[in-house]
Design an enzyme around this catalytic site. Sequence first.
Site, PDB file in Angstrom:
ATOM      1  N   GLN A  38       1.025  -1.445   0.374  1.00 52.54           N
ATOM      2  CA  GLN A  38      -0.015   0.255  -0.268  1.00 52.54           C
ATOM      3  C   GLN A  38       0.951   1.207  -0.459  1.00 52.54           C
ATOM      4  O   GLN A  38       1.934   0.810   0.174  1.00 52.54           O
ATOM      5  CB  GLN A  38      -1.249  -0.061   1.229  1.00 52.54           C
ATOM      6  CG  GLN A  38       0.149  -0.322   2.614  1.00 52.54           C
ATOM      7  CD  GLN A  38      -1.252  -1.174   3.210  1.00 52.54           C
ATOM      8  OE1 GLN A  38      -2.161  -1.428   3.524  1.00 52.54           O
ATOM      9  NE2 GLN A  38      -0.173  -1.681   4.738  1.00 52.54           N
ATOM     10  N   HIS A  82      -8.353   2.305  20.019  1.00 50.87           N
ATOM     11  CA  HIS A  82      -7.577   1.511  20.424  1.00 50.87           C
ATOM     12  C   HIS A  82      -7.700   0.855  21.974  1.00 50.87           C
ATOM     13  O   HIS A  82      -8.209  -0.039  21.724  1.00 50.87           O
ATOM     14  CB  HIS A  82      -6.232   1.949  20.909  1.00 50.87           C
ATOM     15  CG  HIS A  82      -5.558   2.258  19.031  1.00 50.87           C
ATOM     16  ND1 HIS A  82      -5.052   3.292  18.718  1.00 50.87           N
ATOM     17  CD2 HIS A  82      -5.966   1.648  18.316  1.00 50.87           C
ATOM     18  CE1 HIS A  82      -4.651   3.592  17.463  1.00 50.87           C
ATOM     19  NE2 HIS A  82      -5.431   2.030  17.197  1.00 50.87           N
ATOM     20  N   ASP A 142      -0.144   0.202  13.837  1.00 49.26           N
ATOM     21  CA  ASP A 142       0.183   0.958  14.373  1.00 49.26           C
ATOM     22  C   ASP A 142       0.713   1.383  15.601  1.00 49.26           C
ATOM     23  O   ASP A 142       1.558   1.830  16.431  1.00 49.26           O
ATOM     24  CB  ASP A 142      -0.122   2.108  14.085  1.00 49.26           C
ATOM     25  CG  ASP A 142      -2.033   1.600  14.653  1.00 49.26           C
ATOM     26  OD1 ASP A 142      -2.117   1.150  15.855  1.00 49.26           O
ATOM     27  OD2 ASP A 142      -2.683   1.169  13.787  1.00 49.26           O
ATOM     28  N   ASP A 195      -0.032 -12.915   6.834  1.00 43.52           N
ATOM     29  CA  ASP A 195      -1.317 -12.544   6.828  1.00 43.52           C
ATOM     30  C   ASP A 195      -2.347 -12.945   7.331  1.00 43.52           C
ATOM     31  O   ASP A 195      -1.654 -14.619   7.955  1.00 43.52           O
ATOM     32  CB  ASP A 195      -1.758 -13.267   4.874  1.00 43.52           C
ATOM     33  CG  ASP A 195      -3.049 -12.398   4.390  1.00 43.52           C
ATOM     34  OD1 ASP A 195      -4.070 -12.680   5.718  1.00 43.52           O
ATOM     35  OD2 ASP A 195      -3.360 -13.328   3.676  1.00 43.52           O
ATOM     36  N   GLY A 196      -2.797 -12.499   7.669  1.00 40.92           N
ATOM     37  CA  GLY A 196      -4.055 -12.961   9.248  1.00 40.92           C
ATOM     38  C   GLY A 196      -4.728 -13.938   8.820  1.00 40.92           C
ATOM     39  O   GLY A 196      -4.918 -15.163  10.113  1.00 40.92           O
ATOM     40  N   ASP A 248      -7.962  -5.666  13.374  1.00 43.81           N
ATOM     41  CA  ASP A 248      -8.091  -4.292  13.902  1.00 43.81           C
ATOM     42  C   ASP A 248      -7.642  -3.727  12.170  1.00 43.81           C
ATOM     43  O   ASP A 248      -6.082  -4.062  12.167  1.00 43.81           O
ATOM     44  CB  ASP A 248      -6.937  -3.455  14.482  1.00 43.81           C
ATOM     45  CG  ASP A 248      -6.769  -2.300  14.596  1.00 43.81           C
ATOM     46  OD1 ASP A 248      -7.214  -1.668  14.273  1.00 43.81           O
ATOM     47  OD2 ASP A 248      -5.244  -1.975  15.156  1.00 43.81           O
ATOM     48  N   SER A 249      -8.179  -4.007  11.387  1.00 44.76           N
ATOM     49  CA  SER A 249      -8.229  -3.752  10.174  1.00 44.76           C
ATOM     50  C   SER A 249      -8.478  -2.650   9.143  1.00 44.76           C
ATOM     51  O   SER A 249      -8.839  -2.112   9.967  1.00 44.76           O
ATOM     52  CB  SER A 249      -8.776  -4.851   9.525  1.00 44.76           C
ATOM     53  OG  SER A 249      -9.772  -4.948   9.034  1.00 44.76           O
ATOM     54  N   PRO A 274      -6.222  -6.524   0.729  1.00 37.67           N
ATOM     55  CA  PRO A 274      -5.696  -7.431   1.581  1.00 37.67           C
ATOM     56  C   PRO A 274      -6.513  -8.167   2.716  1.00 37.67           C
ATOM     57  O   PRO A 274      -6.347  -8.855   3.158  1.00 37.67           O
ATOM     58  CB  PRO A 274      -4.443  -7.363   1.858  1.00 37.67           C
ATOM     59  CG  PRO A 274      -3.664  -5.479   1.769  1.00 37.67           C
ATOM     60  CD  PRO A 274      -4.229  -5.134   0.705  1.00 37.67           C
TER      61      PRO A 274
HETATM   62  N1  SAM Z   1      -7.668   1.072  13.211  1.00 36.19           N
HETATM   63  C1  SAM Z   1      -7.795   1.261  12.155  1.00 36.19           C
HETATM   64  C2  SAM Z   1      -8.765   1.623  10.565  1.00 36.19           C
HETATM   65  O1  SAM Z   1     -10.299   0.786  11.287  1.00 36.19           O
HETATM   66  O2  SAM Z   1      -8.690   2.158   9.386  1.00 36.19           O
HETATM   67  C3  SAM Z   1      -6.806  -0.103  11.009  1.00 36.19           C
HETATM   68  C4  SAM Z   1      -5.255   0.897  11.605  1.00 36.19           C
HETATM   69  S1  SAM Z   1      -4.056  -0.902  10.855  1.00 36.19           S
HETATM   70  C5  SAM Z   1      -2.668   0.667  10.840  1.00 36.19           C
HETATM   71  C6  SAM Z   1      -4.608  -1.387  10.249  1.00 36.19           C
HETATM   72  C7  SAM Z   1      -3.795  -2.833   9.385  1.00 36.19           C
HETATM   73  O3  SAM Z   1      -3.740  -4.059   8.735  1.00 36.19           O
HETATM   74  C8  SAM Z   1      -2.587  -1.839   8.144  1.00 36.19           C
HETATM   75  O4  SAM Z   1      -1.596  -2.137   8.989  1.00 36.19           O
HETATM   76  C9  SAM Z   1      -2.596  -3.374   7.253  1.00 36.19           C
HETATM   77  O5  SAM Z   1      -1.549  -3.929   6.688  1.00 36.19           O
HETATM   78  C10 SAM Z   1      -3.190  -4.335   7.996  1.00 36.19           C
HETATM   79  N2  SAM Z   1      -4.088  -5.575   7.420  1.00 36.19           N
HETATM   80  C11 SAM Z   1      -4.188  -5.332   6.070  1.00 36.19           C
HETATM   81  N3  SAM Z   1      -4.874  -6.459   5.650  1.00 36.19           N
HETATM   82  C12 SAM Z   1      -3.919  -7.583   6.301  1.00 36.19           C
HETATM   83  C13 SAM Z   1      -4.114  -9.228   6.960  1.00 36.19           C
HETATM   84  N4  SAM Z   1      -4.815  -9.714   5.676  1.00 36.19           N
HETATM   85  N5  SAM Z   1      -3.162  -9.939   7.424  1.00 36.19           N
HETATM   86  C14 SAM Z   1      -2.665  -9.065   8.125  1.00 36.19           C
HETATM   87  N6  SAM Z   1      -2.617  -7.502   8.450  1.00 36.19           N
HETATM   88  C15 SAM Z   1      -3.723  -6.911   7.483  1.00 36.19           C
END
Ligand code: SAM
Length: 275
Positions: free
Chosen positions: A31, A62, A86, A137-138, A155-156, A162
């Site tokens: 991204q 959070h 974060d 990947d979660g 927390d995606s 992804p």
């Molecule tokens: N609180 C925020 C919101 O609601 O917008 C989300 C914050 S956090 C930075 C989201 C994170 O999810 C990102 O850093 C992203 O890289 C991660 N992410 C996205 N898809 C994912 C996946 N399939 N597995 C693990 N992490 C993932």
Amino acid sequence: MEFWFTEDQTKDLRIGCRILETIHSEITPYQKLAVINTAQFGRMLVLDNVIQTSIMDEFVYHEMITHVALNTHVNPKKVLIIGGGDGGVVREVVKHSEVEKIVHVEIDGKVIEAAKKYLPEISCALDNPKVEIIIDDGIKHVKEHKNTYDIIIIDSTDPVGPAEGLFSAEFYRSVAEALTEDGIFVAQTESPFFNADLITRIQKDVSLIFPITDLYLANVPTYPGGLWTFTIGSKKYDPRKVEIDKLPDLKTRFYSPAIHQSAFVLPPFVEDLLK
Ligand code: SAM
């Protein structure tokens, strides 16, 4: 000269923030990542032009995505966080001394690096010895770990790219299998104003898997519409039935025992989404 960051919150609505400084920007394998300093919200993490968190309002999100589930479970020892690069959720989970192990699975290591450098107030617990960070990947991680976690926090980013699979029924089934017999999961599930169909679909999918399925609310000014939903699925403990006078005294700014209860009081238009 004035510089503004704008996010298309829907195809017909934009939020704009006056930028004081662009602190960092890069293109990661997953991204576009930026950390900007804004006049209104302070430093902000932005991914693919979407605000993820800001120094001014991050505590609401959070605390609310973490403490409702952690305080509903009677003995949470092992916690999985998916996404959340974060570090804000890790910081809140660490406040629960009974938790022995926190596994943090983030797909994009660059988000963690940027948060550590530029958002230390949020990422400050990522080096805690209880925390294991896995760059993966979660979706894959939950499939490979059965009967492992007491709590899973998702927390995606929004359900595109992804993160899309993190909102699917198949993923919620894997989450149920990755949880222990009395486990609980919680996920951010977007705006009741702008994502009504998504919320209804998720509630239906989760209720077919978890005996206790619920929705609660918090106000996050930087997210579309301000009012934000969290979906919770629990195998045993009901988040509405916690004994609030027995909850631990956590150092929080938004979450409190009374907020834990009131967050489940839904306006009728939101209740309608659950029918
Ligand atoms: N609180 C925020 C919101 O609601 O917008 C989300 C914050 S956090 C930075 C989201 C994170 O999810 C990102 O850093 C992203 O890289 C991660 N992410 C996205 N898809 C994912 C996946 N399939 N597995 C693990 N992490 C993932």
